[in-house]
Design a protein around this motif. Sequence first.
Motif, PDB file in Angstrom:
ATOM      1  N   VAL A  66       0.960  -1.062   0.099  1.00 35.10           N
ATOM      2  CA  VAL A  66       0.137  -0.019  -0.240  1.00 35.10           C
ATOM      3  C   VAL A  66       1.066   1.223   0.085  1.00 35.10           C
ATOM      4  N   ASN A  67       0.892   1.888  -1.057  1.00 31.85           N
ATOM      5  CA  ASN A  67       1.755   3.114  -1.177  1.00 31.85           C
ATOM      6  C   ASN A  67       3.164   2.806  -0.958  1.00 31.85           C
ATOM      7  N   GLY A  68       3.537   1.758  -1.644  1.00 33.35           N
ATOM      8  CA  GLY A  68       5.111   1.386  -1.443  1.00 33.35           C
ATOM      9  C   GLY A  68       5.530   0.705  -0.296  1.00 33.35           C
ATOM     10  N   ASP A  81      -5.068   5.565  -2.521  1.00 29.37           N
ATOM     11  CA  ASP A  81      -4.083   4.666  -2.377  1.00 29.37           C
ATOM     12  C   ASP A  81      -3.668   3.937  -3.322  1.00 29.37           C
ATOM     13  N   GLU A  82      -2.358   3.509  -3.640  1.00 33.76           N
ATOM     14  CA  GLU A  82      -2.059   2.873  -4.613  1.00 33.76           C
ATOM     15  C   GLU A  82      -1.784   1.498  -3.716  1.00 33.76           C
ATOM     16  N   LEU A  83      -2.339   0.463  -4.506  1.00 33.97           N
ATOM     17  CA  LEU A  83      -2.383  -0.927  -4.074  1.00 33.97           C
ATOM     18  C   LEU A  83      -1.688  -1.879  -5.056  1.00 33.97           C
ATOM     19  N   MET A  84      -0.490  -2.394  -4.373  1.00 32.78           N
ATOM     20  CA  MET A  84       0.096  -3.234  -5.345  1.00 32.78           C
ATOM     21  C   MET A  84       0.018  -4.681  -5.141  1.00 32.78           C
ATOM     22  N   ILE A  85      -0.814  -5.448  -5.956  1.00 34.68           N
ATOM     23  CA  ILE A  85      -0.787  -6.867  -5.712  1.00 34.68           C
ATOM     24  C   ILE A  85       0.011  -7.577  -6.548  1.00 34.68           C
ATOM     25  N   ASP A  87       2.849  -7.682  -8.660  1.00 39.01           N
ATOM     26  CA  ASP A  87       3.449  -6.811  -9.522  1.00 39.01           C
ATOM     27  C   ASP A  87       2.512  -5.812 -10.359  1.00 39.01           C
ATOM     28  N   VAL A  88       1.096  -6.192 -10.082  1.00 41.27           N
ATOM     29  CA  VAL A  88       0.255  -5.283 -10.698  1.00 41.27           C
ATOM     30  C   VAL A  88      -0.441  -4.195  -9.678  1.00 41.27           C
ATOM     31  N   PRO A  89      -0.093  -3.018 -10.273  1.00 40.99           N
ATOM     32  CA  PRO A  89      -0.474  -1.854  -9.394  1.00 40.99           C
ATOM     33  C   PRO A  89      -1.951  -1.452  -9.714  1.00 40.99           C
ATOM     34  N   PHE A  90      -2.682  -1.058  -8.631  1.00 43.25           N
ATOM     35  CA  PHE A  90      -4.094  -0.528  -8.832  1.00 43.25           C
ATOM     36  C   PHE A  90      -4.111   0.771  -7.959  1.00 43.25           C
ATOM     37  N   LEU A  91      -5.349   1.422  -8.313  1.00 47.25           N
ATOM     38  CA  LEU A  91      -5.586   2.817  -7.488  1.00 47.25           C
ATOM     39  C   LEU A  91      -6.841   2.441  -7.000  1.00 47.25           C
ATOM     40  N   LEU A  92      -7.193   2.788  -5.494  1.00 46.41           N
ATOM     41  CA  LEU A  92      -8.597   2.573  -5.033  1.00 46.41           C
ATOM     42  C   LEU A  92      -9.297   3.963  -5.329  1.00 46.41           C
TER      43      LEU A  92
END
Length: 168
Positions: A66-68, A81-85, A87-92
Amino acid sequence: MPAVLVPIEQGRPIVLDKPIVLVGRHPDCDAVILNSRKISRKHCAVALVNNHFVVRDLGSMNGVWVNGTRVENQSPVGFGDELMIGDVPFLLEADKGAVEKSKQASKPRAVEAPARKKALVTPPQSELSMEFPVPIDDEVFSIPPPSDKAVDIDTDGGDDEFIPVEED
């Protein structure tokens, strides 16, 4: 609170429309991500707890951030917030379409009476007799009482081999 995980690079958005959304590459997951080899079968879960989102790593090999910052067990996630699952990044983000639908659904509207449904199963139309059963004479079907005498009936065809026992 409707929300969506919008992919930053590629992929499809993940709509968070249930209290708990399971993310991974297994077909039983709510959101299946197949375009990355770094996604575990059951990678993480995003849950709505007390009107706040929480992400929980489910023991994945490649982690959740979450945010790095790597999520060790679970972590709160907020809008933007940026959620990285893996190596796939998402924005909530808030799901604006779902918010509009919920506003429209809350408006009063005329309610129609429900249509009468046709029965799914038709009862069988049988030709059952409604007559009473005929009494049977007890003498014809009587069972003889048991006797105390042993009956010599050979039941297996007579090839019994008896070995006499000598008494001392």
